[in-house]
Scaffold this active site. Structure first.
Site, PDB file in Angstrom:
ATOM      1  N   PHE A 180       0.808  -1.231   0.000  1.00  0.00           N
ATOM      2  CA  PHE A 180       0.000   0.000   0.000  1.00  0.00           C
ATOM      3  C   PHE A 180       0.839   1.278   0.000  1.00  0.00           C
ATOM      4  O   PHE A 180       0.301   2.380  -0.020  1.00  0.00           O
ATOM      5  CB  PHE A 180      -0.963   0.002   1.194  1.00  0.00           C
ATOM      6  CG  PHE A 180      -0.304  -0.096   2.552  1.00  0.00           C
ATOM      7  CD1 PHE A 180       0.187   1.030   3.195  1.00  0.00           C
ATOM      8  CD2 PHE A 180      -0.183  -1.332   3.194  1.00  0.00           C
ATOM      9  CE1 PHE A 180       0.794   0.944   4.443  1.00  0.00           C
ATOM     10  CE2 PHE A 180       0.425  -1.430   4.452  1.00  0.00           C
ATOM     11  CZ  PHE A 180       0.912  -0.284   5.077  1.00  0.00           C
TER      12      PHE A 180
ATOM     13  N   HIS B  80      -3.814  10.680  11.128  1.00  0.00           N
ATOM     14  CA  HIS B  80      -2.651   9.917  11.582  1.00  0.00           C
ATOM     15  C   HIS B  80      -2.380  10.245  13.045  1.00  0.00           C
ATOM     16  O   HIS B  80      -2.544  11.388  13.461  1.00  0.00           O
ATOM     17  CB  HIS B  80      -1.409  10.308  10.764  1.00  0.00           C
ATOM     18  CG  HIS B  80      -0.122   9.849  11.380  1.00  0.00           C
ATOM     19  ND1 HIS B  80       0.386   8.585  11.176  1.00  0.00           N
ATOM     20  CD2 HIS B  80       0.741  10.474  12.229  1.00  0.00           C
ATOM     21  CE1 HIS B  80       1.511   8.462  11.878  1.00  0.00           C
ATOM     22  NE2 HIS B  80       1.755   9.591  12.519  1.00  0.00           N
TER      23      HIS B  80
ATOM     24  N   ASN C 101      -8.250   7.349   6.017  1.00  0.00           N
ATOM     25  CA  ASN C 101      -8.841   7.089   7.339  1.00  0.00           C
ATOM     26  C   ASN C 101      -8.799   8.323   8.250  1.00  0.00           C
ATOM     27  O   ASN C 101      -8.705   8.210   9.469  1.00  0.00           O
ATOM     28  CB  ASN C 101      -8.193   5.860   7.985  1.00  0.00           C
ATOM     29  CG  ASN C 101      -6.680   6.008   8.156  1.00  0.00           C
ATOM     30  OD1 ASN C 101      -6.115   7.008   7.756  1.00  0.00           O
ATOM     31  ND2 ASN C 101      -6.047   5.014   8.740  1.00  0.00           N
TER      32      ASN C 101
ATOM     33  N   ARG D 258     -11.677   8.098  13.385  1.00  0.00           N
ATOM     34  CA  ARG D 258     -11.655   7.351  12.117  1.00  0.00           C
ATOM     35  C   ARG D 258     -13.032   6.786  11.778  1.00  0.00           C
ATOM     36  O   ARG D 258     -13.416   6.740  10.603  1.00  0.00           O
ATOM     37  CB  ARG D 258     -10.586   6.254  12.177  1.00  0.00           C
ATOM     38  CG  ARG D 258      -9.177   6.837  11.992  1.00  0.00           C
ATOM     39  CD  ARG D 258      -8.089   5.838  12.257  1.00  0.00           C
ATOM     40  NE  ARG D 258      -6.799   6.297  11.745  1.00  0.00           N
ATOM     41  CZ  ARG D 258      -5.639   5.690  11.972  1.00  0.00           C
ATOM     42  NH1 ARG D 258      -5.613   4.593  12.720  1.00  0.00           N
ATOM     43  NH2 ARG D 258      -4.528   6.159  11.462  1.00  0.00           N
TER      44      ARG D 258
ATOM     45  N   ARG E  78      -4.254   7.407  20.301  1.00  0.00           N
ATOM     46  CA  ARG E  78      -4.515   6.220  19.475  1.00  0.00           C
ATOM     47  C   ARG E  78      -5.915   5.661  19.783  1.00  0.00           C
ATOM     48  O   ARG E  78      -6.622   5.215  18.884  1.00  0.00           O
ATOM     49  CB  ARG E  78      -3.441   5.141  19.706  1.00  0.00           C
ATOM     50  CG  ARG E  78      -2.063   5.503  19.186  1.00  0.00           C
ATOM     51  CD  ARG E  78      -1.959   5.532  17.682  1.00  0.00           C
ATOM     52  NE  ARG E  78      -2.252   4.267  17.054  1.00  0.00           N
ATOM     53  CZ  ARG E  78      -1.839   3.918  15.826  1.00  0.00           C
ATOM     54  NH1 ARG E  78      -1.085   4.752  15.097  1.00  0.00           N
ATOM     55  NH2 ARG E  78      -2.162   2.768  15.306  1.00  0.00           N
TER      56      ARG E  78
HETATM   57  P1  IDP Z   1      -1.869   3.456  11.626  1.00  0.00           P
HETATM   58  O1  IDP Z   1      -2.047   4.734  10.842  1.00  0.00           O
HETATM   59  O2  IDP Z   1      -3.136   3.019  12.301  1.00  0.00           O
HETATM   60  O3  IDP Z   1      -0.687   3.514  12.571  1.00  0.00           O
HETATM   61  P2  IDP Z   1      -0.175   1.837   9.899  1.00  0.00           P
HETATM   62  O4  IDP Z   1      -0.165   0.347   9.867  1.00  0.00           O
HETATM   63  O5  IDP Z   1       0.987   2.538  10.531  1.00  0.00           O
HETATM   64  O6  IDP Z   1      -1.552   2.294  10.567  1.00  0.00           O
HETATM   65  O7  IDP Z   1      -0.317   2.324   8.380  1.00  0.00           O
HETATM   66  C1  IDP Z   1      -0.131   3.677   8.034  1.00  0.00           C
HETATM   67  C2  IDP Z   1      -1.266   4.082   7.125  1.00  0.00           C
HETATM   68  O8  IDP Z   1      -1.176   3.325   5.917  1.00  0.00           O
HETATM   69  C3  IDP Z   1      -2.664   3.806   7.668  1.00  0.00           C
HETATM   70  O9  IDP Z   1      -3.150   4.857   8.483  1.00  0.00           O
HETATM   71  C4  IDP Z   1      -3.476   3.647   6.408  1.00  0.00           C
HETATM   72  O10 IDP Z   1      -3.864   4.904   5.865  1.00  0.00           O
HETATM   73  C5  IDP Z   1      -2.490   3.013   5.453  1.00  0.00           C
HETATM   74  N1  IDP Z   1      -2.624   1.551   5.428  1.00  0.00           N
HETATM   75  C6  IDP Z   1      -2.229   0.672   6.377  1.00  0.00           C
HETATM   76  N2  IDP Z   1      -2.507  -0.588   6.015  1.00  0.00           N
HETATM   77  C7  IDP Z   1      -3.084  -0.511   4.802  1.00  0.00           C
HETATM   78  C8  IDP Z   1      -3.604  -1.495   3.887  1.00  0.00           C
HETATM   79  O11 IDP Z   1      -3.589  -2.702   4.150  1.00  0.00           O
HETATM   80  N3  IDP Z   1      -4.146  -1.024   2.726  1.00  0.00           N
HETATM   81  C9  IDP Z   1      -4.183   0.305   2.415  1.00  0.00           C
HETATM   82  N4  IDP Z   1      -3.694   1.259   3.245  1.00  0.00           N
HETATM   83  C10 IDP Z   1      -3.157   0.862   4.420  1.00  0.00           C
HETATM   84 MG    MG Z   2       1.364   3.713  12.192  1.00  0.00          MG
END
Ligand code: IDP
Ligand code: MG
Length: 141
Positions: free
Chosen positions: A59, A117, A114, A104, A87
């Site tokens: 991604f 961040h 979403n 979110r 969080r």
């Molecule tokens: P987080 O923002 O909840 O910490 P992370 O795993 O750090 O999640 O991923 C960073 C960002 O990457 C997420 O907020 C989301 O926008 C995107 N993301 C994470 N996993 C996926 C996926 O499986 N498909 C598409 N986008 C993803």
């Molecule tokens: Mg993250």
């Protein structure tokens, strides 16, 4: 950062949908104080460095294209237990799986878009805050 500050970005789609104010309102209501804030349009390269930890994941290209597509709002916010509490407040990465009442769930429209961040640990909060803000842009009041 001393464990009481975290870093947040209102992501592009939430900005485009006029949800900056709604999101800031929730952040203030739960007791976070905004220490630094600015609107920033990241370059693709900056978005790539910001999400360095995800480089190579399926991604990554989509995410960094999205994050550099239109402006975001970056901020440093402060409260006791900031990283963990924030969080909780933003909810699960996938808006469909996020708890009711989380940012979110309320404003996210997809896994990529979403809404917001939030740093996942104190070390990353400090790194991410420094990525966007110099000391003279962080305020005590
Ligand atoms: P987080 O923002 O909840 O910490 P992370 O795993 O750090 O999640 O991923 C960073 C960002 O990457 C997420 O907020 C989301 O926008 C995107 N993301 C994470 N996993 C996926 C996926 O499986 N498909 C598409 N986008 C993803
Ligand atoms: Mg993250």
């Amino acid at each position: 950062m001393a464990g009481n500050r975290t870093f947040a970005i209102v992501k592009p789609m939430a900005v485009r949908n006029n949800n900056i104010g709604n999101i800031l309102s929730i952040i203030n209501q739960v007791g976070f104080r905004i220490r630094a804030m600015r609107m920033v349009r990241m370059s693709k390269e900056e978005a790539g460095r910001f999400y360095e930890a995800h480089r190579g994941k399926p991604f990554y290209e989509n995410l960094t294209d999205f994050m550099s597509s239109t402006p975001t709002v970056a901020m440093i916010i402060e409260k006791e237990n900031a990283v963990e509490d924030f969080r909780q407040l933003i909810g699960a990465t996938d808006p469909d799986k996020a708890e009711d009442g989380t940012i979110r769930k309320l404003f996210g429209i997809s896994l990529t878009a979403n809404a917001i961040h939030g740093s996942d640990c104190d070390e990353n909060a400090e790194r991410e805050a420094k990525f966007f803000f110099s000391p003279d842009q962080i305020f005590e009041y």
